[in-house]
Motif scaffolding. Structure first.
Motif, PDB file in Angstrom:
ATOM      1  N   MET A   1      -2.585   3.135   8.820  1.00  0.00           N
ATOM      2  CA  MET A   1      -1.450   2.804   7.959  1.00  0.00           C
ATOM      3  C   MET A   1      -1.048   1.355   8.213  1.00  0.00           C
ATOM      4  SD  MET A   1       0.906   4.090   5.951  1.00  0.00           S
ATOM      5  CE  MET A   1       1.962   2.915   5.133  1.00  0.00           C
TER       6      MET A   1
ATOM      7  N   ALA B   1      -6.356  -1.123  -3.861  1.00  0.00           N
ATOM      8  CA  ALA B   1      -5.209  -0.225  -3.662  1.00  0.00           C
ATOM      9  C   ALA B   1      -5.335   1.035  -4.514  1.00  0.00           C
ATOM     10  CB  ALA B   1      -3.908  -0.954  -3.999  1.00  0.00           C
ATOM     11  N   ASP B   2      -6.146   0.988  -5.572  1.00  0.00           N
ATOM     12  CA  ASP B   2      -6.249   2.192  -6.410  1.00  0.00           C
ATOM     13  C   ASP B   2      -7.196   3.234  -5.816  1.00  0.00           C
ATOM     14  OD1 ASP B   2      -8.289   0.460  -6.811  1.00  0.00           O
ATOM     15  OD2 ASP B   2      -8.169   0.405  -9.003  1.00  0.00           O
TER      16      ASP B   2
ATOM     17  N   PRO C   1      -8.942   5.159  -1.958  1.00  0.00           N
ATOM     18  CA  PRO C   1      -8.435   5.702  -0.688  1.00  0.00           C
ATOM     19  C   PRO C   1      -8.679   4.794   0.522  1.00  0.00           C
ATOM     20  CG  PRO C   1     -10.525   6.716  -1.274  1.00  0.00           C
ATOM     21  CD  PRO C   1     -10.224   5.746  -2.360  1.00  0.00           C
ATOM     22  N   ASP C   2      -9.169   3.577   0.276  1.00  0.00           N
ATOM     23  CA  ASP C   2      -9.546   2.709   1.396  1.00  0.00           C
ATOM     24  C   ASP C   2      -9.059   1.274   1.152  1.00  0.00           C
ATOM     25  OD1 ASP C   2     -10.792   1.985   3.735  1.00  0.00           O
ATOM     26  OD2 ASP C   2     -12.748   1.638   2.784  1.00  0.00           O
TER      27      ASP C   2
ATOM     28  N   ARG D   1      -5.488   3.787   5.579  1.00  0.00           N
ATOM     29  CA  ARG D   1      -5.502   4.781   4.497  1.00  0.00           C
ATOM     30  C   ARG D   1      -4.448   4.447   3.433  1.00  0.00           C
ATOM     31  NH1 ARG D   1      -5.485   6.661   0.683  1.00  0.00           N
ATOM     32  NH2 ARG D   1      -5.594   8.780  -0.094  1.00  0.00           N
ATOM     33  N   TYR D   2      -3.294   3.950   3.902  1.00  0.00           N
ATOM     34  CA  TYR D   2      -2.230   3.566   2.970  1.00  0.00           C
ATOM     35  C   TYR D   2      -1.668   2.207   3.377  1.00  0.00           C
ATOM     36  CZ  TYR D   2      -2.080   8.496   1.514  1.00  0.00           C
ATOM     37  OH  TYR D   2      -2.406   9.733   1.046  1.00  0.00           O
TER      38      TYR D   2
ATOM     39  N   ARG E   1       4.716   3.169  -6.664  1.00  0.00           N
ATOM     40  CA  ARG E   1       3.425   3.430  -6.038  1.00  0.00           C
ATOM     41  C   ARG E   1       2.320   3.013  -6.988  1.00  0.00           C
ATOM     42  NH1 ARG E   1       1.090   9.349  -4.032  1.00  0.00           N
ATOM     43  NH2 ARG E   1      -0.902   8.520  -3.300  1.00  0.00           N
TER      44      ARG E   1
ATOM     45  N   GLY F   1      -1.578   3.804  -6.509  1.00  0.00           N
ATOM     46  CA  GLY F   1      -2.650   4.360  -5.675  1.00  0.00           C
ATOM     47  C   GLY F   1      -2.214   4.511  -4.233  1.00  0.00           C
ATOM     48  N   SER F   2      -2.819   3.731  -3.354  1.00  0.00           N
ATOM     49  CA  SER F   2      -2.517   3.842  -1.917  1.00  0.00           C
ATOM     50  C   SER F   2      -1.451   2.848  -1.469  1.00  0.00           C
ATOM     51  CB  SER F   2      -3.797   3.584  -1.105  1.00  0.00           C
ATOM     52  OG  SER F   2      -4.787   4.505  -1.472  1.00  0.00           O
TER      53      SER F   2
ATOM     54  N   LEU G   1       4.693  10.499   4.428  1.00  0.00           N
ATOM     55  CA  LEU G   1       3.403  10.083   5.006  1.00  0.00           C
ATOM     56  C   LEU G   1       3.011  10.986   6.177  1.00  0.00           C
ATOM     57  CD1 LEU G   1       3.824   6.195   4.891  1.00  0.00           C
ATOM     58  CD2 LEU G   1       2.005   7.498   3.755  1.00  0.00           C
TER      59      LEU G   1
ATOM     60  N   THR H   1       0.334  16.626   0.634  1.00  0.00           N
ATOM     61  CA  THR H   1       0.586  15.360  -0.090  1.00  0.00           C
ATOM     62  C   THR H   1       1.659  15.503  -1.182  1.00  0.00           C
ATOM     63  OG1 THR H   1      -1.223  15.864  -1.611  1.00  0.00           O
ATOM     64  CG2 THR H   1      -1.752  14.432   0.274  1.00  0.00           C
TER      65      THR H   1
END
Ligand code: RFL
Length: 390
Positions: free
Chosen positions: A1, A128-129, A131-132, A150-151, A275, A277-278, A311, A320
């Motif tokens: 994070m 950012a859209d 998961p990584d 992850r975020y 927000r 994505g991530s 989170l 989630t």
């Protein structure tokens, strides 16, 4: 994070994630000294105090913060006071300077083993859209760096990398320029009244807010011209404050050295959703609020707690659902605070020169608001609830 920014939002989030077992790093553009000395907010809402208390982050403010619950309005029709501790939900503010809160949060984060990089300016958030996501940074010595997590939580304010990295069309921005500027002043002077003072004067608004026994914050509505405000001498500032605070009737202000000054343009914006994505937007990065009702730092702490819990649910418990609701939950609080701050702007400022009919109409509304606040217990309860609420 990855957390961008070590203001109230980033540091509350970091502390809560650390306690919840989520690995995180805070990337902060400035050095530690700068972060700990930046004077800004001072009035903490009761809910902010409860959040800090229930998360074990309130030791400093409990020891050094002071409860405060009275405001005084000075207008062309005389003055009146509202003891807002006895109105609405019967709750006070806690006066605790933001830089002291930030220093406490920073010390607790570092003592608990939190990782923070000072002098690390986030440049962009990429992917950012997915998961990584990754964050590219410029370190103090100019070296580039990259962090992956992850975020990413953008707690880096309105000009930060979080907002800048949003692709066009990813979020909507609702912006309002209130057309008013304040000269924000910090004086080495004892408070001149035992209340927050709001003076409404034909020459413009003046505000008085105690910070400590020897430091007082003042505001003077000013022209939208920074250079002119910087050129004001201390004597001219005090004379103008005396005039607008009606010192001739209610007594002169206690003067001292003006140790800090800056121009604040009263602007608001809200991003929607919070927000992409991530990437999550928190605090001033999520929405900018005018300082007319002292909500910004309080919203930052509230949003940080909501995001931290969501989170932890997502990363530790695999749930989630709360994270999916983050934006909607925060936006309800943000719009409520924007509404009240907007109302306060209309209450505190005489109409700007403009078309006569429009100015006259705005003046009429302002006088009506003041009259209702002075005379109606229901209006006073409404004011008190919103004044300390987030
Ligand atoms: P902050 O506090 O601005 O912290 C953001 C942090 O991010 C860093 N940063 C970056 N780091 C890495 N990479 C980048 N690219 C970066 N870009 C920026 C910055 O160095 C900084 O450390 O945002 P946060 O955490 O969202 O907190 C918001 C509050 O600070 C703000 O809303 C309040 O100060 C507003 N405000 C008040 N709020 C209240 O609740 N009560 C008050 O009484 C009150 N009074 C005020 C205020 C704001 C004022 N100004 C200066 C606009 C009085 C004033 C005069």
């Amino acid at each position: 994070m990855i957390i961008l920014g070590a203001g109230p939002a980033g540091l509350v989030l970091g502390n809560l994630l650390l306690r919840g077992g989520v690995d995180c790093v805070v990337l902060e553009r400035a050095d530690r000294e700068h972060v700990q000395q930046r004077t800004r907010a001072g009035y903490l809402a009761p809910e902010t105090v409860r959040i800090l208390e229930r998360n074990g982050l309130a030791e400093g403010l409990r020891a050094r913060g002071r409860e405060h619950g009275v405001c005084e309005f000075r207008t062309e029709d005389g003055r009146f006071r509202l003891d807002y501790r006895t109105l609405g939900r019967g709750e006070p503010h806690t006066v605790y300077p933001q830089h002291e809160l930030v220093s406490d949060l920073l010390a607790q984060f570092i003592d608990a083993g939190g990782r923070i990089r000072f002098g690390a300016e986030a440049v962009t958030v990429a992917e950012a859209d997915g998961p990584d996501p990754s964050v590219t940074v410029r370190e103090g010595d100019g070296r580039p760096g990259r962090w992956r997590g992850r975020y990413v939580a953008a707690c880096d304010g309105r000009h930060g990398a979080g907002r800048r990295s949003l692709p066009p069309g990813a979020v909507r921005r609702h912006h309002r320029d209130h057309g008013v500027s304040w000269l924000g002043l910090l004086a080495e002077a004892p408070p001149s009244l035992d209340a927050v003072g709001y003076a409404i004067h034909p020459r413009g608004f003046a505000g008085h807010m105690a910070r400590s026994t020897g430091i007082t914050r003042y505001y003077l509505q000013c022209e939208r011209d920074t250079a002119a405000c910087d050129a004001w001498s201390d004597a001219r500032i005090w004379d103008e404050l005396d005039l607008r605070m009606r010192a001739a009737e209610y007594g002169p202000l206690l003067r001292g050295r003006i140790v800090r000054r800056g121009v604040v343009h009263l602007e608001s914006d809200v991003l929607e959703p919070l927000r992409h994505g991530s990437l999550f937007l928190v605090g001033d990065a999520a929405g900018l609020i005018s300082p007319s009702a002292a909500k910004g730092a309080n919203l930052a702490v509230l949003e940080a707690e909501i995001l931290a819990r969501a989170l932890i649910d997502a990363l530790v418990r695999g749930d989630t659902v709360p994270l999916a609701g983050y934006s909607e939950r925060c936006l309800a609080h943000i719009w409520r605070a924007q509404d009240f701050s907007h109302w306060m702007i209309g209450l505190l400022h005489t109409a700007a020169p403009g078309p006569e009919a429009a100015s006259f109409f705005q003046e009429g509304l302002r006088r009506s608001r003041i009259a209702a606040l002075r005379g109606s217990r229901t209006q006073q309860d409404w004011f008190a609830e919103n004044y300390v609420g987030i």
